[in-house]
Design a protein around this motif. Structure first.
Motif, short mmCIF file in Angstrom:
data_model
loop_
_atom_site.label_atom_id
_atom_site.label_comp_id
_atom_site.label_asym_id
_atom_site.label_seq_id
_atom_site.Cartn_x
_atom_site.Cartn_y
_atom_site.Cartn_z
N PHE A 257 7.21 2.64 24.16
CA PHE A 257 8.34 1.99 24.82
C PHE A 257 8.52 2.56 26.22
O PHE A 257 8.81 3.74 26.39
N PHE A 258 8.32 1.71 27.23
CA PHE A 258 8.61 2.06 28.62
C PHE A 258 9.95 1.46 29.00
O PHE A 258 10.27 0.34 28.59
N GLY A 259 10.71 2.15 29.83
CA GLY A 259 11.96 1.57 30.31
C GLY A 259 12.75 2.56 31.13
O GLY A 259 12.77 3.75 30.83
N LEU A 260 13.40 2.07 32.17
CA LEU A 260 14.25 2.91 33.00
C LEU A 260 15.60 3.11 32.32
O LEU A 260 15.88 2.52 31.27
N SER A 261 16.43 3.95 32.90
CA SER A 261 17.74 4.26 32.33
C SER A 261 18.56 3.00 32.12
O SER A 261 18.62 2.12 32.99
N GLY A 262 19.16 2.89 30.93
CA GLY A 262 20.02 1.75 30.63
C GLY A 262 19.33 0.58 29.98
O GLY A 262 19.98 -0.43 29.69
N THR A 263 18.02 0.69 29.75
CA THR A 263 17.30 -0.44 29.16
C THR A 263 17.22 -0.37 27.64
O THR A 263 16.80 -1.33 27.00
N GLY A 264 17.58 0.78 27.06
CA GLY A 264 17.57 0.90 25.60
C GLY A 264 16.37 1.61 25.03
O GLY A 264 16.09 1.53 23.84
N LYS A 265 15.65 2.38 25.86
CA LYS A 265 14.42 3.03 25.41
C LYS A 265 14.67 3.99 24.24
O LYS A 265 13.96 3.95 23.22
N THR A 266 15.66 4.85 24.39
CA THR A 266 15.95 5.82 23.32
C THR A 266 16.44 5.12 22.07
O THR A 266 16.00 5.43 20.95
N THR A 267 17.35 4.16 22.25
CA THR A 267 17.93 3.46 21.10
C THR A 267 16.88 2.68 20.33
O THR A 267 16.82 2.73 19.09
N LEU A 268 16.01 1.95 21.04
CA LEU A 268 15.06 1.06 20.37
C LEU A 268 13.86 1.80 19.79
O LEU A 268 13.24 1.33 18.84
N SER A 269 13.53 2.96 20.35
CA SER A 269 12.42 3.73 19.79
C SER A 269 12.87 4.58 18.60
O SER A 269 12.04 5.04 17.81
N ALA A 270 14.18 4.79 18.47
CA ALA A 270 14.72 5.53 17.32
C ALA A 270 14.88 4.56 16.15
O ALA A 270 15.86 3.85 16.04
N ASP A 271 13.88 4.54 15.30
CA ASP A 271 13.83 3.59 14.20
C ASP A 271 13.70 4.38 12.90
O ASP A 271 12.72 5.10 12.71
N PRO A 272 14.67 4.28 12.00
CA PRO A 272 14.61 5.07 10.75
C PRO A 272 13.41 4.73 9.89
O PRO A 272 13.02 5.52 9.02
N GLU A 273 12.79 3.56 10.13
CA GLU A 273 11.62 3.15 9.35
C GLU A 273 10.31 3.67 9.96
O GLU A 273 9.24 3.45 9.39
N ARG A 274 10.40 4.35 11.12
CA ARG A 274 9.20 4.80 11.81
C ARG A 274 9.38 6.26 12.24
O ARG A 274 10.49 6.70 12.53
N GLY A 275 8.27 7.00 12.30
CA GLY A 275 8.32 8.39 12.71
C GLY A 275 8.34 8.52 14.23
O GLY A 275 7.67 7.76 14.94
N LEU A 276 9.11 9.47 14.75
CA LEU A 276 9.20 9.70 16.19
C LEU A 276 8.07 10.63 16.64
O LEU A 276 7.97 11.76 16.17
N ILE A 277 7.23 10.14 17.54
CA ILE A 277 6.20 11.00 18.15
C ILE A 277 6.82 11.78 19.31
O ILE A 277 6.59 12.98 19.46
N GLY A 278 7.61 11.10 20.12
CA GLY A 278 8.28 11.76 21.23
C GLY A 278 9.13 10.78 21.99
O GLY A 278 8.97 9.56 21.85
N ASP A 279 10.06 11.28 22.83
CA ASP A 279 11.02 10.37 23.45
C ASP A 279 10.88 10.24 24.95
O ASP A 279 11.65 9.51 25.57
N ASP A 280 9.85 10.90 25.59
CA ASP A 280 9.88 10.84 27.05
C ASP A 280 8.52 10.90 27.74
O ASP A 280 8.32 10.23 28.74
N GLU A 281 7.58 11.73 27.27
CA GLU A 281 6.35 11.95 28.03
C GLU A 281 5.15 12.00 27.08
O GLU A 281 5.15 12.78 26.12
N HIS A 282 4.13 11.18 27.37
CA HIS A 282 2.96 11.11 26.48
C HIS A 282 1.67 10.92 27.25
O HIS A 282 1.68 10.46 28.40
N GLY A 283 0.57 11.26 26.60
CA GLY A 283 -0.76 11.01 27.13
C GLY A 283 -1.53 10.09 26.20
O GLY A 283 -1.31 10.08 24.98
N TRP A 284 -2.45 9.29 26.78
CA TRP A 284 -3.26 8.33 26.03
C TRP A 284 -4.71 8.69 26.25
O TRP A 284 -5.26 8.49 27.32
#
Length: 533
Positions: free
Chosen positions: A236-263
């Motif tokens: 999930f990419f998104g600037l402040s106010g777009t819902g990135k934290t809210t929408l990536s926080a899903d009780p049915e899915r495990g959290l890998i991380g909330d801000d910085e990642h490598g591919w």
């Protein structure tokens, strides 16, 4: 120099020029750091057990006081300008020597940590702080080596952070007394004159944004990531106010991380070992995961108590709107360990379009994905900042322009390559307005947005009809489970269709104008993803 606590007997601070301090406390536990912070009067305990600390004059990053040393390594590779401001090696060396001298009679807190959950690409960090609470921040935000790993820990990047130390701008080449300087050749960051701990976190993010794409063809990303029970990763990419934290926080899915990642070639990995979340107006009802994570070991910054209590009043913004909490990721119940996932199947670009033009969900081809990735669009609405009375377009390259040492097209090209190699779905999600612009229309219902994301994750849109948007060219599904069909086509939600067409053209022109500064560096494939004006 008196060294205390857990460290390798062979390791000292002399490798970074520090030969003398009063006491060096190495790798203290959270409990010990909290004790030191309270003894040093750096903060207070809340009734939930978190440490509350103030960051002083600076309650956020100071982008105009962030510098990169310009030398043979960086002269031709760094994207110089307002984001990456050059400073000379001589100025860096002078400040380094002054800081070393400043620390000679001080107590310091030293922490060895990792940045990057993938051991093939991680940085071994050594952080030197003058404040115990900032060392606890580093314990929370970076990855934590085991006691066994600390025995032969060898750092390959160092941070020296002394908020009390101030530069002399006329002598040291800085703009003000505060500074954050990245030296990519000497692999060191100097921070002084500011108590905002986020400078350390974002300094290392900027370093990884240089090293990983430039030296390893690993895409670094400012995003959140989660993973389903079947091993399907979503970003999930998104600037402040777009819902990135809210929408990536899903009780049915495990959290890998909330801000910085490598591919990498075969995985997504978190850069961090913790979360740094905004807490203004926090409630358990709105953000239960964050609320429950604020306990002993966590930090809350620049918050205030209700009168005659140790209960935090999260609605209080007398210090700043940018109140935050920092906690280790294992404070989140559904966090996965290690913080690594498979190649993503779905990527979501979140935007809060206050003009009511962008469809609530649409699918992007590779060209459009690269174009929108570079654009990083959202809109600010009235009241979000002083002076904003009407919706304003906001563009931030790669959804994190402030932390990009390389030109945005380098990240976008690598992003496109990853997409093509892995057959990834990229979705543009509008969490903003429908039925008209801000002031006329209404905000998209969160339950509809969640239903659209769920449908994409569960492959429920694979066989539905799509129609191409006339101006933006994106593919819009004509039906989606648990979402009314009329919501999916934004033009149909407007009572005045001509007004929609005019507003869509206006927004498209804003995209094209913003992209002009990248056009000379962009390929034809990227440019073909632009809206039609």
């Amino acid at each position: 120099m008196q060294d205390l606590m857990l460290k390798s007997a062979e390791k000292t601070l002399s490798s970074i020029g520090i030969e003398k301090v009063n006491k060096a406390f190495w790798n203290l536990s959270p409990a010990e750091l909290v004790e030191h912070a309270l003894q040093n009067k750096e903060g207070k305990l809340t009734n939930d057990g978190a440490l509350m600390a103030d960051t002083g004059k600076f309650t956020g990053r100071s982008p105009k006081d962030r510098f990169v040393v310009k030398d043979d390594k960086t002269a031709e590779s760094v994207w110089w300008g307002d984001i990456n401001i050059p400073i000379s090696q001589e100025n860096f060396d002078g400040l380094h020597q002054k800081m070393v001298k400043f620390l000679a009679d001080k107590n310091v807190y030293v922490r060895d940590a990792y940045a990057g959950a993938d051991p093939n690409y991680r940085l071994n960090l050594r952080v030197v702080n003058t404040h115990a609470w900032q060392n606890l921040f580093c314990h929370n935000m970076f990855l934590r080596p085991t006691a066994e790993e600390l025995e032969d820990f060898d750092p390959n990047f160092t941070i020296i952070c002394a908020p009390e130390f101030e530069a002399d701008p006329e002598v040291d080449g800085t703009r003000q007394k505060n500074f954050a300087i990245l030296n990519l050749s000497k692999r060191m960051i100097l921070i002084g004159g500011t108590g905002y701990a986020g400078e350390m976190k974002k300094g290392i993010f900027s370093v990884l944004n240089y090293i990983l794409p430039h030296e390893h063809e690993v895409l670094s990303m400012h995003c959140s990531a989660n993973i389903g029970n079947e091993g399907d990763t979503a970003i999930f990419f998104g600037l402040s106010g777009t819902g990135k934290t809210t929408l990536s926080a899903d009780p049915e899915r495990g959290l890998i991380g909330d801000d910085e990642h490598g591919w990498t070639e075969n995985a997504i990995f978190n850069f961090e070992g913790g979360c740094y979340a905004k807490v203004i107006d926090l409630t358990r009802e709105k953000e239960p995961d964050i609320w429950d994570a604020i306990k002993f070991g966590a930090i809350v910054e620049n918050t205030r108590f209700y009168p005659n209590s140790r209960t935090v009043d999260y609605s209080n913004s007398e210090v700043t709107e940018n109140t935050r909490t920092a906690y280790p990721i294992h404070h989140i119940s559904n966090a996965v360990s290690p913080s690594v996932g498979n190649i993503p199947k779905n990527i979501f670009f979140l935007t809060a379009d206050a003009f009511g033009v962008i469809p609530p969900i649409s699918k992007l081809n590779t060209s459009q994905a690269m174009y929108h990735f570079i654009s990083g669009y959202t809109a600010k609405v009235a009241g979000t900042e002083v002076g904003i009375t009407e919706p304003q377009t906001t563009f931030s390259a790669c959804f994190g322009a402030a932390f990009l040492p390389l030109h945005p097209t380098q990240y976008a090209t690598l992003f496109g390559k990853k997409m093509e190699e892995n057959d990834v779905n990229v979705w543009l999600i509008n969490t903003g307005w429908t039925g008209g612009p801000y002031g006329i229309g209404s905000r998209m219902k969160l339950k509809y947005t969640r239903a659209m994301i769920t449908a994409a994750l569960e492959n429920q849109l694979d066989n539905v009809e799509f129609k191409k948007h006339d101006i933006f060219g994106v593919e819009v599904p004509q039906t989606c489970p648990n979402v009314p069909d009329e919501v999916l086509n934004p033009r149909e939600t407007w009572s005045d269709k001509a007004a929609y067409d005019a507003k869509a053209q206006e927004l498209a022109k804003s995209f094209v104008k913003n992209f002009e500064k990248y056009a000379d560096y962009a390929s034809e494939e990227i440019l073909s993803g632009a809206p039609k004006v």
